[in-house]
Design an enzyme around this catalytic site. Structure first.
Site, PDB file in Angstrom:
ATOM      1  N   GLY A 211       0.839  -1.198   0.000  1.00  0.00           N
ATOM      2  CA  GLY A 211       0.000   0.000   0.000  1.00  0.00           C
ATOM      3  C   GLY A 211       0.870   1.243   0.000  1.00  0.00           C
ATOM      4  O   GLY A 211       2.059   1.175  -0.306  1.00  0.00           O
ATOM      5  N   ASN A 212       0.289   2.381   0.322  1.00  0.00           N
ATOM      6  CA  ASN A 212       1.081   3.607   0.465  1.00  0.00           C
ATOM      7  C   ASN A 212       0.408   4.532   1.462  1.00  0.00           C
ATOM      8  O   ASN A 212      -0.656   4.226   1.983  1.00  0.00           O
ATOM      9  CB  ASN A 212       1.302   4.284  -0.896  1.00  0.00           C
ATOM     10  CG  ASN A 212      -0.012   4.689  -1.534  1.00  0.00           C
ATOM     11  OD1 ASN A 212      -0.723   5.546  -1.020  1.00  0.00           O
ATOM     12  ND2 ASN A 212      -0.363   4.058  -2.656  1.00  0.00           N
ATOM     13  N   ARG A 213       1.035   5.669   1.720  1.00  0.00           N
ATOM     14  CA  ARG A 213       0.599   6.515   2.840  1.00  0.00           C
ATOM     15  C   ARG A 213      -0.485   7.525   2.478  1.00  0.00           C
ATOM     16  O   ARG A 213      -0.809   8.384   3.285  1.00  0.00           O
ATOM     17  CB  ARG A 213       1.816   7.268   3.406  1.00  0.00           C
ATOM     18  CG  ARG A 213       2.819   6.326   4.017  1.00  0.00           C
ATOM     19  CD  ARG A 213       4.055   7.079   4.398  1.00  0.00           C
ATOM     20  NE  ARG A 213       3.748   8.079   5.393  1.00  0.00           N
ATOM     21  CZ  ARG A 213       4.473   8.301   6.474  1.00  0.00           C
ATOM     22  NH1 ARG A 213       5.542   7.562   6.690  1.00  0.00           N
ATOM     23  NH2 ARG A 213       4.143   9.240   7.310  1.00  0.00           N
TER      24      ARG A 213
END
Ligand code: C5P
Length: 406
Positions: A211-213
Site C-alpha cells: 500500500g502507500n501513505r
C-alpha cells in the site's frame, strides 16, 4: 473570490458553550467584513464563556440569550428573527447542540429558531476529540448532513486539553470561506466531475498487501469542493477511513485494476477527471491463495506493472479535461512538468511529500502547472486548495482553443 463574498446576507450566528466560544467574536467581525448582516444568539452555556455585550458591539445588533427575554421579544419576536435569517450558522456547535438539532429538540432559543426557520443551516463543531469521535456524535452529524446541513470542520491539531485530534473549531477565516463556498458562484453547475482518491492496496496473500501513505483527504476535498461548486460528482476511492462528502456518489475499490475499471466506466459520462489517487505502480505478479510462510531464506516477490489510469484516460480520443497529481520528494516542479507532458495531461498539481507534508497532513501546498502556465497555491487546508484547483480547471476549460468535450 470577491472581497465581500457574503454581501448583504442576513446571518443568524448561534454561539453555543465551550472554550472555543471566544473565537465567535472574531468570527462575527469577519462575517461583517465579508459583507454579512449578523445577529447573534447565545445559548445559556455560551454566556458562561463570553458576554452578550461583546457581540452586541461587534454585530451592531442587540444580542439574544434566551427565549424569555421580554424586552428582546418586544423588539423582534423570535419567529420574526427566524424569518429574518437567510442563513443560520452555529459556531462553535457543541456536541449537545448537534444532538439536539439532530433530534429536533427545541428547548432553548437557538434550537427553537433552527426549527422555526427555513434558512439553510451550517454548523462548525468544536468539542473534545473523544466527544467528536463518539458514535453518538458521529450518528448525529451524519443525520444533519443527510438533511443538507453544512458541517464546517472540525479541524485537527492541538486543543485546550493536552490531547490532539479532530474536534477543534475551524479558524474564523476558514468558516467564512466555507460559508462563502456555499453561497458563492457555482461554476461547475451542469458538469460531471470524476475524482479518484486514496491509496490502492495490492494483495500479496490473504493478509498482506502493498500500500502507500495516501490518506485520501486531498481527493475527498476535491470531490466535496466540486459538489459545492455545483457539479455532479462521482468519487472512486481506494481503502480510506473518510466520510463521503455530501451529495457525492462514492464507489469503493481496493486495487489499481479495480480503480481503472471503475474510472473507465465513468469516463464517457464525465467532463472533468481529477486523478488524485496514489495508485500503486506495481502489484504482485501472483496473489498467494494462502498466507505465505517464513522459509528462513530471503523472499523474492515478482511485481508486475499496474495500468496507468490517468495516462490511459488522457490518451483517449474523446476525453474529459484531465488533471493529475505529482507527489514528489525532490525536484518537484521539473518532475511534475515532465509528467504533465509524458502523460498528456491538461493540468498537474505538484506537491512535495515526505517529512510530514502532503500525504498525511491536513494542510497542503500545491503548484499547478499546465501547458504554458503555472500558479502557486500557498499553504492552506485541503478544501480551500481544492476550490482553487477547480477554479483553475474551470478557467482553463473555458479557453476556446482547447479541444475538450464541452
Ligand atoms: O507517475 P505518478 O504515479 O507519479 O503519477 C501520478 C498521477 O498519475 C496521479 O494523478 C495519479 O492518480 C495518476 N496515476 C494513475 N495510475 C497509475 C499511477 C498514477 O492514474 N497507475
Amino acid at each position: 473570490m470577491t472581497s465581500q463574498p457574503l454581501a448583504n446576507l442576513r446571518i443568524l450566528l448561534g454561539v453555543s458553550g465551550g472554550i472555543a466560544a471566544y473565537k465567535a467574536a472574531e468570527l462575527t467581525r469577519r462575517l461583517r467584513d465579508a459583507g454579512a448582516d449578523v445577529q447573534v444568539v447565545l445559548t445559556a452555556n455560551a454566556t458562561r464563556f463570553v458576554g452578550p455585550l461583546t457581540f452586541q458591539a461587534l454585530s451592531g445588533h442587540p444580542v439574544r440569550a434566551g427565549l424569555w427575554d421580554e424586552a428582546a421579544e418586544a423588539a423582534m419576536g423570535h419567529i420574526e428573527l427566524a424569518r429574518w435569517a437567510q442563513r443560520i450558522l452555529i459556531a462553535p456547535a457543541s456536541a449537545d447542540v448537534i444532538a439536539r438539532l439532530a433530534h429536533g429538540i427545541a428547548d432553548d432559543l437557538l434550537t427553537t429558531l433552527c426549527l422555526a426557520s427555513a434558512a439553510p443551516l451550517a454548523v462548525a463543531p468544536a468539542m473534545n476529540l473523544r466527544m467528536w469521535a463518539h458514535a453518538a456524535t458521529q450518528a448525529n452529524v451524519a443525520m444533519l448532513r443527510s438533511r443538507d446541513v453544512a458541517v464546517l470542520g472540525p479541524a485537527g491539531g492541538p486543543m485546550a486539553e493536552p490531547e490532539s485530534g479532530p474536534g477543534r473549531l475551524l479558524e474564523p477565516h476558514q468558516i467564512v470561506a466555507g460559508l462563502a463556498a456555499l453561497h458563492g458562484p457555482k461554476p461547475l453547475t451542469g458538469l460531471r466531475v470524476l475524482v479518484s482518491a486514496g491509496p490502492t492496496c495490492e494483495d500479496i496473500d490473504p493478509v498482506r498487501f502493498i500500500g502507500n501513505r495516501s490518506s485520501g483527504r486531498m481527493g475527498f476535498a476535491i470531490a466535496r469542493a466540486a459538489a459545492e461548486q455545483g457539479a455532479a460528482v462521482h468519487l472512486v476511492a481506494g481503502p480510506v477511513h473518510l466520510p463521503t462528502p455530501a451529495g457525492v456518489v462514492r464507489e469503493d475499490v481496493r486495487n489499481a485494476r479495480q480503480m481503472r475499471d471503475a474510472v473507465m466506466q465513468q469516463i464517457p459520462q464525465c467532463d472533468i477527471f481529477v486523478a488524485a489517487a496514489a495508485v500503486g505502480d506495481y502489484r504482485p505478479a501472483e496473489v498467494a491463495a494462502h498466507k505465505l510462510k517464513k522459509t528462513g531464506k530471503a523472499l523474492v516477490l515478482e511485481l508486475t506493472e499496474n495500468p496507468d489510469i490517468v495516462a490511459e484516460v488522457a490518451a483517449r480520443k474523446k476525453k474529459p479535461f484531465v488533471a493529475g497529481f505529482a507527489a514528489e520528494t525532490e525536484r518537484v516542479e521539473a518532475r511534475a512538468r515532465s509528467k504533465l507532458e509524458r502523460k498528456g495531461l491538461d493540468l498537474i498539481a505538484a506537491n512535495r511529500v515526505g517529512n510530514g507534508t502532503g500525504f498525511d497532513a491536513e494542510d497542503n501546498e500545491l503548484t499547478l502547472l499546465w501547458s504554458g502556465g503555472k500558479e502557486q497555491l500557498q499553504r492552506a487546508d485541503k478544501l480551500a486548495l481544492a476550490h482553487r484547483l477547480l477554479e483553475r480547471i474551470a478557467a482553463l476549460r473555458a479557453k476556446p482553443a482547447k479541444a475538450h468535450r464541452q
